[in-house]
Design an enzyme around this catalytic site. Structure first.
Site, PDB file in Angstrom:
ATOM      1  CD1 TRP A 192      12.783   1.074   1.945  1.00  0.00           C
ATOM      2  CD2 TRP A 192      14.101   2.716   1.183  1.00  0.00           C
ATOM      3  NE1 TRP A 192      14.071   0.610   1.956  1.00  0.00           N
ATOM      4  CE2 TRP A 192      14.918   1.594   1.492  1.00  0.00           C
ATOM      5  CE3 TRP A 192      14.707   3.859   0.686  1.00  0.00           C
ATOM      6  CZ2 TRP A 192      16.293   1.601   1.316  1.00  0.00           C
ATOM      7  CZ3 TRP A 192      16.080   3.872   0.501  1.00  0.00           C
ATOM      8  CH2 TRP A 192      16.868   2.744   0.822  1.00  0.00           C
ATOM      9  CB  SER A 228       8.341   1.295  -3.769  1.00  0.00           C
ATOM     10  OG  SER A 228       8.026   2.494  -3.105  1.00  0.00           O
ATOM     11  CG  PHE A 229      10.967  -4.817  -5.292  1.00  0.00           C
ATOM     12  CD1 PHE A 229      11.145  -4.639  -6.657  1.00  0.00           C
ATOM     13  CD2 PHE A 229      10.978  -6.105  -4.785  1.00  0.00           C
ATOM     14  CE1 PHE A 229      11.331  -5.729  -7.494  1.00  0.00           C
ATOM     15  CE2 PHE A 229      11.165  -7.205  -5.611  1.00  0.00           C
ATOM     16  CZ  PHE A 229      11.339  -7.012  -6.971  1.00  0.00           C
ATOM     17  CB  CYS A 239       8.202   8.173  -1.992  1.00  0.00           C
ATOM     18  SG  CYS A 239       9.346   9.486  -2.454  1.00  0.00           S
ATOM     19  CB  ILE A 296      14.242   9.555  -3.876  1.00  0.00           C
ATOM     20  CG1 ILE A 296      13.004  10.019  -3.097  1.00  0.00           C
ATOM     21  CG2 ILE A 296      15.111  10.749  -4.273  1.00  0.00           C
ATOM     22  CD1 ILE A 296      13.310  10.766  -1.814  1.00  0.00           C
ATOM     23  CB  THR A 329      22.647   2.860  -8.911  1.00  0.00           C
ATOM     24  OG1 THR A 329      21.553   2.668  -8.008  1.00  0.00           O
ATOM     25  CG2 THR A 329      23.955   2.892  -8.140  1.00  0.00           C
ATOM     26  CG  HIS A 336      17.746   2.456  -6.671  1.00  0.00           C
ATOM     27  ND1 HIS A 336      18.479   3.623  -6.683  1.00  0.00           N
ATOM     28  CD2 HIS A 336      16.633   2.714  -5.940  1.00  0.00           C
ATOM     29  CE1 HIS A 336      17.833   4.550  -5.993  1.00  0.00           C
ATOM     30  NE2 HIS A 336      16.726   4.028  -5.527  1.00  0.00           N
ATOM     31  CG  PHE A 376       1.592   3.899 -10.100  1.00  0.00           C
ATOM     32  CD1 PHE A 376       2.364   2.765  -9.917  1.00  0.00           C
ATOM     33  CD2 PHE A 376       2.238   5.096 -10.386  1.00  0.00           C
ATOM     34  CE1 PHE A 376       3.753   2.812 -10.012  1.00  0.00           C
ATOM     35  CE2 PHE A 376       3.624   5.163 -10.493  1.00  0.00           C
ATOM     36  CZ  PHE A 376       4.381   4.015 -10.310  1.00  0.00           C
TER      37      PHE A 376
HETATM   38  C1  DLZ Z   1      16.694  -0.396  -1.800  1.00  0.00           C
HETATM   39  C2  DLZ Z   1      15.811   0.786  -1.989  1.00  0.00           C
HETATM   40  C3  DLZ Z   1      16.338   2.005  -2.431  1.00  0.00           C
HETATM   41  C4  DLZ Z   1      17.787   2.191  -2.743  1.00  0.00           C
HETATM   42  N1  DLZ Z   1      15.566   3.077  -2.582  1.00  0.00           N
HETATM   43  C5  DLZ Z   1      14.232   2.985  -2.306  1.00  0.00           C
HETATM   44  C6  DLZ Z   1      13.377   4.102  -2.468  1.00  0.00           C
HETATM   45  O1  DLZ Z   1      13.785   5.222  -2.812  1.00  0.00           O
HETATM   46  N2  DLZ Z   1      12.055   3.932  -2.213  1.00  0.00           N
HETATM   47  C7  DLZ Z   1      11.524   2.729  -1.815  1.00  0.00           C
HETATM   48  O2  DLZ Z   1      10.304   2.649  -1.619  1.00  0.00           O
HETATM   49  N3  DLZ Z   1      12.334   1.663  -1.643  1.00  0.00           N
HETATM   50  C8  DLZ Z   1      13.645   1.760  -1.876  1.00  0.00           C
HETATM   51  N4  DLZ Z   1      14.463   0.693  -1.703  1.00  0.00           N
HETATM   52  C9  DLZ Z   1      13.893  -0.555  -1.109  1.00  0.00           C
HETATM   53  C10 DLZ Z   1      13.201  -1.494  -2.128  1.00  0.00           C
HETATM   54  O3  DLZ Z   1      11.943  -1.006  -2.512  1.00  0.00           O
HETATM   55  C11 DLZ Z   1      12.996  -2.896  -1.471  1.00  0.00           C
HETATM   56  O4  DLZ Z   1      12.333  -2.738  -0.237  1.00  0.00           O
HETATM   57  C12 DLZ Z   1      14.311  -3.620  -1.232  1.00  0.00           C
HETATM   58  O5  DLZ Z   1      15.072  -3.688  -2.411  1.00  0.00           O
HETATM   59  C13 DLZ Z   1      14.054  -5.060  -0.716  1.00  0.00           C
HETATM   60  O6  DLZ Z   1      13.309  -5.816  -1.679  1.00  0.00           O
END
Ligand code: DLZ
Length: 172
Positions: free
Chosen positions: A31, A65-66, A89, A91, A95, A97, A122
């Protein structure tokens, strides 16, 4: 107004231990790829500049990132590592999130580092907008990837020194 921010690319090169015998994992989130790839380059170049061998640097990509803590755990299971850098990263959007992701990643990496005895760094930007991210991915505030690479070398060297049984004051 003068910025109180530290430039993320600045550090004392002479105070850093050699990375020649250290093994690193790097997990990069896709992302915001323009940003995360710039952070990765900064991190990689820092490790190589301080002597890390290419064959001792293991990089994987994860969707977002999750997924960074899970990716780091997979790396830790696949290779002997002295430190892992997680690069992402997140952003801020309309919402909340970003808060859920950032808190999960921070906690996940902290727990992983403590549980595995492999320091997890980190290297995640948490900006309010894309410009703030660009400013910290090689822009006016430097590159957080360089800062993460420096931190990884320091923590990896600390881990290795303690494993070798070094005594007394150890600080890099
Ligand atoms: C869903 C999502 C959103 C809205 N924004 C970001 C972001 O700004 N940066 C990032 O690394 N990942 C984002 N994701 C994706 C989540 O990290 C994750 O990949 C999804 O929710 C699937 O688990």
């Amino acid at each position: 107004m003068a910025s109180a921010l530290k430039n993320l690319s600045q550090y004392d090169e002479n105070a850093l231990p050699s990375a020649a015998d250290l093994r690193f994992g790097i997990v990069v989130a896709d992302w915001n790829a323009q940003i995360t790839h710039a952070l990765y380059q900064g991190c990689l170049e820092t490790l190589l500049k301080h002597g890390a061998k290419e064959e001792n640097i293991h990089m994987i990509q994860v969707p977002g990132s999750f997924e960074l803590p899970a990716g780091a755990r997979l790396l830790a299971g696949a290779h002997k590592l002295d430190a892992i850098v997680a690069i992402g990263c997140v952003i801020k959007g309309e919402t909340n999130h970003n808060e859920y992701i950032n808190n999960s990643v921070a906690l996940g990496l902290t727990n992983l580092g403590v549980a595995t005895n492999i320091p997890c760094i980190f290297g995640v930007l948490t900006p309010n907008d894309e410009q703030q991210a660009l400013d910290r991915a090689g822009g006016k505030h430097g590159n957080k990837g360089i800062e993460a690479g420096v931190t990884a070398i320091r923590m990896a060297a600390l881990k290795q020194a303690l494993q070798k049984g070094e005594k007394g004051k150890i600080g890099f």
